[in-house]
Design a protein around this motif. Sequence first.
Motif: not given
Length: 423
Positions: A194-198, A408-411, A261-267
């Motif tokens: 999910f993190v990588e997709n987002a 990781a590339a991106g933001q 929370l799931l995406i931002a809180g993890i990555d």
Amino acid sequence: MGGDDRFTQDFQEMRDDQPMGTRNEVITGPVADWATDFSHLEPEWAADPYPIQDDLRGRCPIAHTGRFGGGWLPTRYEDVAAIAYDTDRFSSRSIIMSNFRPPPELAPVGGTPPISSDPPFHHDARRLLLPAFTKTAVTRLEPATRAYCHALIDAFEGRDVVDAAHEYAQYIPMRVIADMLGLPPEDGPRFRTFVENALEGVNLPPEERIARMGNLFDYLLAQIRDHVDDPRDDLTTYLINAELYGRKLEPSHVAGTMALLLIAGIDTTWSAIGASLWHLAKTPGDRERLVAEPELLPTAMEELLRAYGPVTMARLVKEDMDWHGVEMKAEDWVLLSFPAANRDPAQFDRADEVVIDREVNRHAAFGLGIHRCVGSHLARMELRVALEVWLERIPAFGLEDPSAVTWAAGQVRGPRKLPIRIG
């Protein structure tokens, strides 16, 4: 099915009702001039963005690109801060710069409140989350976090080389967030996808990107339904029962906040832990000093956050305007590079150096303005405990092969492969 019929309809209907936004062509490939053609998805940016940012800050403090339909990149602290605080002219309805823009009618709520919300809705949506992220609430999570860090390192027994990003850093926030939301801890591999997709799949065609995000929301729907049937003492049940303006939250609000929370809180935390271990692995003087002076870690941790802060956030320009001599158009992206702001020599002495005993350190790693990270206490606890346990258990370590480290590339930038030699 339980008694809350807000969640009886499938999220497919919710997704079908959402306009896809304006399609924009994305051009990837070599950058001719970072001042006029920047791209945060290129490999040289992922590998080492700081020289690029320093160059731009010196000759073109607000860079432009025609990619993604047009966007801007301020690199000075004062410009990043000014835009972050200016909610009248810049919208947060999309914080990920991608190849399509969510439609303006999604404001002021956005898809992942409160980070995607504009005032005045933002204030009230954020306030709902504050009790779960106070220092007191976070302190209660520390013993389990520490025990889990030890368990991860226990699994290294008998090995000389481990991947500190893949086998340590990523698992800590996955477990903490899963516990907070009441999600099955064995679903960790799903969270990573999910993190990588987002965050790393922004160059996908809009249809595919939306389909992948649909998988995330389908997962969250199943978890929400399970919590409706079997309420428990966790953040998911809290959100299901929470009220705003005298009524319970919309299903899209509950799911959007859980996705945030799931995406931002993890990555973000995964990246901060990994970057800190990368620095200590390649800088034996700092590593040895922290082993000898563990009381210095809280100060050093803030400096590592300043120097390697992982997060860049996007805004959308609301209306055509002249902003400090820059002609911005409505729907232009603006990338708020907090990492660039953190290395501005006008704001920080010895800005390009890592000074682990830096005393004055008003960094922007957790953002600026109304969207400053609501989970900063949690992230600091996870980073501190992860480093404390690692340095206690593995005081001597170094990079196995510096060229094998990938970012990781991106933001959200952090190590994705980090081979470490122990001992």
